[in-house]
Design a protein around this motif. Structure first.
Motif, PDB file in Angstrom:
ATOM      1  N   GLY A   1      51.517  26.246  42.809  1.00  0.00           N
ATOM      2  CA  GLY A   1      51.107  26.170  44.203  1.00  0.00           C
ATOM      3  C   GLY A   1      50.315  27.333  44.756  1.00  0.00           C
ATOM      4  N   ASN A   2      49.761  28.217  43.896  1.00  0.00           N
ATOM      5  CA  ASN A   2      48.942  29.296  44.438  1.00  0.00           C
ATOM      6  C   ASN A   2      47.890  29.751  43.429  1.00  0.00           C
ATOM      7  OD1 ASN A   2      49.892  31.548  42.750  1.00  0.00           O
ATOM      8  ND2 ASN A   2      51.793  31.489  43.931  1.00  0.00           N
ATOM      9  N   ASN A   3      46.986  30.574  43.937  1.00  0.00           N
ATOM     10  CA  ASN A   3      45.968  31.210  43.094  1.00  0.00           C
ATOM     11  C   ASN A   3      46.252  32.701  42.942  1.00  0.00           C
ATOM     12  OD1 ASN A   3      43.928  29.086  42.448  1.00  0.00           O
ATOM     13  ND2 ASN A   3      43.837  28.919  44.685  1.00  0.00           N
ATOM     14  N   ASN A   4      47.509  33.082  42.986  1.00  0.00           N
ATOM     15  CA  ASN A   4      47.887  34.489  42.842  1.00  0.00           C
ATOM     16  C   ASN A   4      47.825  34.877  41.364  1.00  0.00           C
ATOM     17  OD1 ASN A   4      48.343  34.661  45.570  1.00  0.00           O
ATOM     18  ND2 ASN A   4      50.576  34.457  45.422  1.00  0.00           N
ATOM     19  N   LEU A   5      46.604  35.092  40.886  1.00  0.00           N
ATOM     20  CA  LEU A   5      46.357  35.365  39.470  1.00  0.00           C
ATOM     21  C   LEU A   5      45.596  36.683  39.300  1.00  0.00           C
ATOM     22  CD1 LEU A   5      45.452  31.731  38.487  1.00  0.00           C
ATOM     23  CD2 LEU A   5      47.252  33.077  37.366  1.00  0.00           C
ATOM     24  N   PRO A   6      46.168  37.796  39.795  1.00  0.00           N
ATOM     25  CA  PRO A   6      45.509  39.079  39.548  1.00  0.00           C
ATOM     26  C   PRO A   6      45.557  39.398  38.058  1.00  0.00           C
ATOM     27  CG  PRO A   6      47.724  39.450  40.370  1.00  0.00           C
ATOM     28  CD  PRO A   6      47.477  37.961  40.445  1.00  0.00           C
ATOM     29  N   ASP A   7      44.608  40.173  37.596  1.00  0.00           N
ATOM     30  CA  ASP A   7      44.615  40.552  36.182  1.00  0.00           C
ATOM     31  C   ASP A   7      44.015  41.942  36.037  1.00  0.00           C
ATOM     32  OD1 ASP A   7      41.907  39.963  36.633  1.00  0.00           O
ATOM     33  OD2 ASP A   7      41.619  39.302  34.572  1.00  0.00           O
ATOM     34  N   SER A   8      43.972  42.413  34.797  1.00  0.00           N
ATOM     35  CA  SER A   8      43.510  43.780  34.564  1.00  0.00           C
ATOM     36  C   SER A   8      42.038  43.961  34.922  1.00  0.00           C
ATOM     37  CB  SER A   8      43.758  44.187  33.111  1.00  0.00           C
ATOM     38  OG  SER A   8      43.268  43.223  32.209  1.00  0.00           O
ATOM     39  N   SER A   9      41.277  42.878  34.991  1.00  0.00           N
ATOM     40  CA  SER A   9      39.878  42.995  35.408  1.00  0.00           C
ATOM     41  C   SER A   9      39.778  43.503  36.837  1.00  0.00           C
ATOM     42  CB  SER A   9      39.168  41.646  35.277  1.00  0.00           C
ATOM     43  OG  SER A   9      37.798  41.751  35.584  1.00  0.00           O
ATOM     44  N   ASN A  10      40.737  43.143  37.685  1.00  0.00           N
ATOM     45  CA  ASN A  10      40.745  43.646  39.060  1.00  0.00           C
ATOM     46  C   ASN A  10      40.740  45.169  39.101  1.00  0.00           C
ATOM     47  OD1 ASN A  10      43.048  41.075  40.224  1.00  0.00           O
ATOM     48  ND2 ASN A  10      40.824  41.087  40.251  1.00  0.00           N
ATOM     49  N   MET A  11      41.303  45.790  38.078  1.00  0.00           N
ATOM     50  CA  MET A  11      41.442  47.242  38.070  1.00  0.00           C
ATOM     51  C   MET A  11      40.273  47.961  37.415  1.00  0.00           C
ATOM     52  SD  MET A  11      45.470  47.856  37.358  1.00  0.00           S
ATOM     53  CE  MET A  11      46.452  46.408  37.025  1.00  0.00           C
ATOM     54  N   CYS A  12      39.390  47.217  36.734  1.00  0.00           N
ATOM     55  CA  CYS A  12      38.309  47.911  36.027  1.00  0.00           C
ATOM     56  C   CYS A  12      36.935  47.309  36.313  1.00  0.00           C
ATOM     57  CB  CYS A  12      38.595  47.942  34.525  1.00  0.00           C
ATOM     58  SG  CYS A  12      38.902  46.320  33.787  1.00  0.00           S
ATOM     59  N   HIS A  13      36.706  46.031  35.975  1.00  0.00           N
ATOM     60  CA  HIS A  13      35.354  45.478  36.066  1.00  0.00           C
ATOM     61  C   HIS A  13      35.209  44.366  37.099  1.00  0.00           C
ATOM     62  CE1 HIS A  13      32.499  47.330  33.323  1.00  0.00           C
ATOM     63  NE2 HIS A  13      33.519  47.623  32.543  1.00  0.00           N
ATOM     64  N   GLU A  14      36.128  44.291  38.053  1.00  0.00           N
ATOM     65  CA  GLU A  14      35.916  43.346  39.154  1.00  0.00           C
ATOM     66  C   GLU A  14      34.623  43.689  39.897  1.00  0.00           C
ATOM     67  OE1 GLU A  14      36.685  39.958  41.212  1.00  0.00           O
ATOM     68  OE2 GLU A  14      37.848  40.772  39.544  1.00  0.00           O
ATOM     69  N   THR A  15      34.313  44.983  39.926  1.00  0.00           N
ATOM     70  CA  THR A  15      33.055  45.415  40.538  1.00  0.00           C
ATOM     71  C   THR A  15      31.868  44.725  39.872  1.00  0.00           C
ATOM     72  OG1 THR A  15      33.961  47.544  41.216  1.00  0.00           O
ATOM     73  CG2 THR A  15      31.576  47.421  40.908  1.00  0.00           C
ATOM     74  N   THR A  16      31.906  44.612  38.556  1.00  0.00           N
ATOM     75  CA  THR A  16      30.848  43.907  37.832  1.00  0.00           C
ATOM     76  C   THR A  16      30.800  42.438  38.235  1.00  0.00           C
ATOM     77  OG1 THR A  16      30.905  45.385  35.915  1.00  0.00           O
ATOM     78  CG2 THR A  16      30.157  43.130  35.520  1.00  0.00           C
ATOM     79  N   SER A  17      31.971  41.820  38.292  1.00  0.00           N
ATOM     80  CA  SER A  17      32.046  40.394  38.614  1.00  0.00           C
ATOM     81  C   SER A  17      31.525  40.087  40.005  1.00  0.00           C
ATOM     82  CB  SER A  17      33.500  39.909  38.475  1.00  0.00           C
ATOM     83  OG  SER A  17      33.988  40.146  37.177  1.00  0.00           O
ATOM     84  N   VAL A  18      31.595  41.070  40.905  1.00  0.00           N
ATOM     85  CA  VAL A  18      31.086  40.896  42.268  1.00  0.00           C
ATOM     86  C   VAL A  18      29.613  41.275  42.366  1.00  0.00           C
ATOM     87  CG1 VAL A  18      31.287  41.753  44.645  1.00  0.00           C
ATOM     88  CG2 VAL A  18      33.348  41.171  43.337  1.00  0.00           C
ATOM     89  N   ALA A  19      29.230  42.346  41.675  1.00  0.00           N
ATOM     90  CA  ALA A  19      27.865  42.868  41.815  1.00  0.00           C
ATOM     91  C   ALA A  19      26.821  41.988  41.143  1.00  0.00           C
ATOM     92  CB  ALA A  19      27.799  44.285  41.248  1.00  0.00           C
ATOM     93  N   LEU A  20      27.089  41.560  39.903  1.00  0.00           N
ATOM     94  CA  LEU A  20      26.040  40.892  39.130  1.00  0.00           C
ATOM     95  C   LEU A  20      25.651  39.508  39.640  1.00  0.00           C
ATOM     96  CD1 LEU A  20      26.787  41.929  35.429  1.00  0.00           C
ATOM     97  CD2 LEU A  20      25.289  43.013  37.118  1.00  0.00           C
ATOM     98  N   PRO A  21      26.581  38.674  40.121  1.00  0.00           N
ATOM     99  CA  PRO A  21      26.139  37.344  40.567  1.00  0.00           C
ATOM    100  C   PRO A  21      25.064  37.372  41.650  1.00  0.00           C
ATOM    101  CG  PRO A  21      28.509  37.345  40.255  1.00  0.00           C
ATOM    102  CD  PRO A  21      28.062  38.775  40.110  1.00  0.00           C
ATOM    103  N   LEU A  22      25.171  38.277  42.609  1.00  0.00           N
ATOM    104  CA  LEU A  22      24.149  38.348  43.649  1.00  0.00           C
ATOM    105  C   LEU A  22      22.819  38.813  43.075  1.00  0.00           C
ATOM    106  CD1 LEU A  22      23.318  38.162  46.637  1.00  0.00           C
ATOM    107  CD2 LEU A  22      24.136  40.508  46.930  1.00  0.00           C
ATOM    108  N   SER A  23      22.871  39.711  42.089  1.00  0.00           N
ATOM    109  CA  SER A  23      21.646  40.275  41.529  1.00  0.00           C
ATOM    110  C   SER A  23      20.982  39.352  40.515  1.00  0.00           C
ATOM    111  CB  SER A  23      21.939  41.628  40.876  1.00  0.00           C
ATOM    112  OG  SER A  23      22.291  42.596  41.840  1.00  0.00           O
ATOM    113  N   ILE A  24      21.783  38.811  39.567  1.00  0.00           N
ATOM    114  CA  ILE A  24      21.172  38.041  38.467  1.00  0.00           C
ATOM    115  C   ILE A  24      21.800  36.665  38.269  1.00  0.00           C
ATOM    116  CG2 ILE A  24      20.403  40.104  37.247  1.00  0.00           C
ATOM    117  CD1 ILE A  24      22.814  39.735  35.346  1.00  0.00           C
ATOM    118  N   GLY A  25      22.828  36.309  39.063  1.00  0.00           N
ATOM    119  CA  GLY A  25      23.354  34.958  39.017  1.00  0.00           C
ATOM    120  C   GLY A  25      24.432  34.717  37.984  1.00  0.00           C
ATOM    121  N   GLN A  26      24.968  35.763  37.361  1.00  0.00           N
ATOM    122  CA  GLN A  26      26.111  35.608  36.453  1.00  0.00           C
ATOM    123  C   GLN A  26      26.966  36.859  36.539  1.00  0.00           C
ATOM    124  OE1 GLN A  26      23.810  35.115  32.748  1.00  0.00           O
ATOM    125  NE2 GLN A  26      24.579  37.101  32.032  1.00  0.00           N
TER     126      GLN A  26
END
Length: 778
Positions: free
Chosen positions: A174-199
């Motif tokens: 019943g939830n999307n409470n799925l934090p993982d180790s990416s939140n602590m290291c490369h979540e910045t990548t996951s947020v930055a790159l889609p706006l810049s290059i679409g992935q």
């Protein structure tokens, strides 16, 4: 921490070489597997073997005879150790006692052998049957009325098959409470790159390193964090490729390398220069440094065209494939060189020299790690690196691209198969049709939000699928008391760590088989799992060792059993079939993600694996504009909420030693930095030591500078003189995490900003250190 007397001596040898060989022999001996461990390593990162349990560096199609590095070998030895942490160990030691042990001591107890439940009366973990443990966990999770009150965390070691089941379980719950180790290291990548290059992942494949004629490094230390990367870097250096590095510390792996797999190099001591130019940027100064390079490139382009020579920019690419370039250039024109120099800590000439080298190159790879992502302005900094690459068309070209170096071995893969707190990144409509339920559409907790919810008393249950969450997160002094107030904590693990000891009211330790071990599942396909490396290639994995204990079960089976005990039966969700045959899980994954995982069972055994679709490699920009975007930063200030570094305040960056991986500490020897026998140190520039009237070897306390009224202190740190920029400090992770506030994170991604923590220095007497130039006269 260690019982040995700390020793500090410069290490003059290169990375790799005999130092690496001796370290390998030492770890295999300490793990009690000097022969069997060496045999297991011959199967590491091989098509018919197992993928490294350490970092996510690329697994080649044509592996070396020994396709492992020093730290990968340490991780394997740590997993297959002959030591065992049995119920008899817990009978001898109360949990309160074990809280005084450090990471190394806890994990040195060996592999966990039996499921355990915390007993408050005796303050011990006692053995429990699997059936009883799973049934009680299911009852507790079902009893939670507000399903948002349970959190399902996963470590980056978790295989694709397990990750898919775990994400489905959380959403069925019943939830999307799925934090993982990416939140602590490369979540910045996951947020930055889609706006810049679409992935949300990089664009570089291993073959690109052989075609590049320029490589730039930002905040990444391959010598300790991904040593197998040194092989393509060595080859590039020998071809004369300029390798330009920006990093506050001079890391040996980015300076010199002797290939331990080359008999000739080992016998002769031959060294390869890695970095052709090394720029010791200030901590948090990468945003300014990249601005300076881009500004210098624009100025160089104008000068070349004024002289009647061709443009140094790829004007055709910019016009055809990008959006926002004019606004970006206008912003660069407003930035002042004095301010760029002050904030980066680098001279204008050094940044212009980088721009000139880059301008001459035809294919450039931009590599970065957590030195960019773990900053308040991390998202903007990553996008600025993309801007630099776009200026010369260096995305979607052979030998070029953006290369974020991921940390844990499958941290990227688990995201690909559904581990995400962001509902828009999961195929919820497809899951709804596939499994006949309505998935939750509300955003779940990321790591920071989970911590905030725990502090607020909103989390009742925390299931931890691997990892050492309590030790890895910020604000230890606040988080640990709050953690104990939770009703249920479930720890799925292979070894003992601090998270197991900081327990909830009801707490379980559930030991599972390692991916290196042969799974005793029902069918042949149950012997196989799969992972994704940092280049987006997906590989099969076969265990080669007998399980550490007959009482262990596999992670996929454990997730299935807990799900069955928790959820109402659903005829469309075949937990029993999945637990018995992992090929069935892969069939389900392929049905959910057909574009990525079609023909999954065959392709994962191809040499080099199969690469997931990466549109930006083909210049197919999945962005709102349909083009690659130049994103203009807001400014050069790394952190508007924190004070400027001055005479009495410093920027602390947390570091890993070459004797650890994440929170796993293999020993007390940081060979490359010449620090042995302790991890309680603070690295300081000699000028800062003298200015503060300190002495090398003196113990000091660091205190976080913040306005929230909470004291965050780390006492007992030995002062070590080190080649680090003035005003910057270095200290080990996770020991210094107590200084990192929960709210000090990257804007946009909420990745903890561990690479730039404002602190003051105090003598352990409690007296603040007064800078010499400000001290009162005697």
């Amino acid at each position: 921490m260690s019982n040995d007397k700390p020793q500090f001596a410069p290490y003059d040898a290169p990375s790799g070489g005999w130092g690496s060989a001796r370290s390998l022999g030492d770890i295999l001996t300490r793990a009690g597997v000097p022969i069997s461990g060496a045999l297991a390593l011959t199967r590491q990162n091989k098509v018919d073997g197992f993928q490294c349990v350490s970092c996510a560096w690329i697994k080649p199609a044509k592996p070396l005879p020994f396709e492992f590095c020093e730290n990968g070998a340490k991780a394997t030895a740590w997993d297959i150790t002959s030591r065992r942490c049995t119920p008899e160990f817990f009978a001898k030691h109360r949990v309160t006692e074990l809280l005084d042990w450090d990471e190394y001591q806890l994990e040195q107890t060996g592999r966990l052998t039996h499921p355990l439940r915390y007993d408050a009366a005796s303050d011990r973990y006692l053995p429990v049957s699997w059936a009883a443990a799973i049934a009680e966990i299911g009852r507790e999770l079902r009893a939670i009325e507000d399903r948002k009150s349970a959190v399902f965390y996963s470590s980056g070691r978790t295989a694709n098959e397990t990750s898919y089941l775990y994400a489905l379980f959380a959403r069925l719950y019943g939830n999307n409470n799925l934090p993982d180790s990416s939140n602590m290291c490369h979540e910045t990548t996951s947020v930055a790159l889609p706006l810049s290059i679409g992935q949300g992942v990089g664009t570089v494949a291993l073959d690109d390193f052989a075609k590049a004629d320029c490589i730039m490094f930002f905040g990444q230390n391959p010598g300790s964090n991904s040593p197998r990367m040194l092989h393509p870097l060595q080859e590039a250096s020998r071809r004369g490729v300029p390798i330009i590095t920006f990093n506050p510390l001079r890391e040996r792996g980015l300076e010199r390398f002797t290939n331990p797999q080359s008999p000739a190099e080992m016998l002769t001591g031959e060294e390869t220069r890695i970095s052709s130019r090394y720029n010791q940027v200030k901590t948090g100064g990468d945003l300014a440094a990249l601005t300076g390079i881009c500004k210098a490139l624009v100025d160089l382009d104008a000068a070349e065209k004024a002289a009647g020579r061709p443009s140094v920019l790829d004007e055709d690419f910019i016009a055809r494939e990008t959006h926002g370039f004019a606004d970006f250039v206008a912003w660069l024109g407003q930035e002042d060189w004095d301010e760029i120099e002050r904030r980066s800590g680098l001279h204008r000439g050094a940044l212009e020299a980088t721009a000139h080298t880059y301008a001459r190159a035809k294919a450039t790879i931009g590599i970065y790690g957590m030195g960019l992502t773990q900053h308040r302005a991390g998202v903007e900094t990553v996008r600025l690196l993309v801007n630099l690459l776009l200026m010369k068309g260096n995305i979607g070209r052979d030998g070029a691209g953006i290369c974020p170096v991921r940390g844990h071995s499958n941290v990227q893969g688990q995201r690909t198969v559904g581990i995400t707190e962001k509902p828009e990144l999961a195929p919820l409509d497809r899951l709804a049709e596939q499994y006949g339920f309505e998935p939750p559409r509300e955003k779940g907790y990321d790591t920071v939000e989970a911590c905030e919810a725990i502090l607020d008393g909103k989390v009742k249950a925390f299931v931890m699928l691997g990892g050492n969450f309590v030790r890895a997160i910020p604000d230890h002094s606040r988080m640990e008391p709050a953690w104990r107030k939770m009703r249920l904590t479930v720890n799925v693990a292979t070894k003992l760590n601090r998270s197991h000891l900081v327990h909830g009211e009801i707490s379980f330790i559930l030991p599972v088989a390692s991916r290196i071990e042969v799974d005793r599942g029902a069918g042949p396909s149950s012997q196989a799992l799969s992972m994704e490396d940092t280049s987006g290639c997906i590989h099969g994995n076969k265990g080669v060792r007998a399980p550490a204990s007959p009482f262990l079960i596999s992670e996929p089976r454990l997730v299935c059993e807990i799900a069955k005990a928790t959820l109402d039966p659903n005829p469309k969700v075949p937990w029993d079939r999945w637990a018995a045959d992992y090929a069935e899980i892969r069939t389900a994954i392929a049905e959910t993600y057909p574009d990525i995982f079609h023909d999954y069972e065959r392709r994962m055994w191809e040499p080099g694996g199969f690469q997931r679709p990466l549109p930006a490699r083909k210049r197919d920009w999945k962005t709102d504009t349909g083009k690659a975007n130049f994103v203009t930063p807001k400014g050069l200030v790394e952190d508007l909420d924190m004070p400027e570094v001055g005479h009495d305040s410093f920027r602390l960056m947390t570091l890993r030693s070459n004797d650890q991986f994440n929170t796993t500490v293999y020993g007390y020897s940081d060979r490359f930095r010449g620090i042995n026998g302790t991890r309680l140190v603070v690295l300081m520039n000699r000028a800062d030591i003298d200015r503060l009237g300190l002495k090398v070897g003196e113990t000091v306390t660091l205190k976080t500078v913040s306005k929230d009224g909470i004291d965050r202190v780390r006492p007992g740190l030995l002062v070590v003189a080190y080649d680090i920029p003035v005003g910057c400090l270095g200290g080990y992770y996770p020991e210094c995490n107590v200084l990192l506030p929960i709210w000090h994170y990257a804007e946009g991604s909420k990745t903890p900003a561990a690479k730039s923590i404002p602190v003051t220095v105090h003598r352990d007497s409690g007296r603040a250190v007064v800078p010499a130039m400000e001290a009162e006269p005697a």
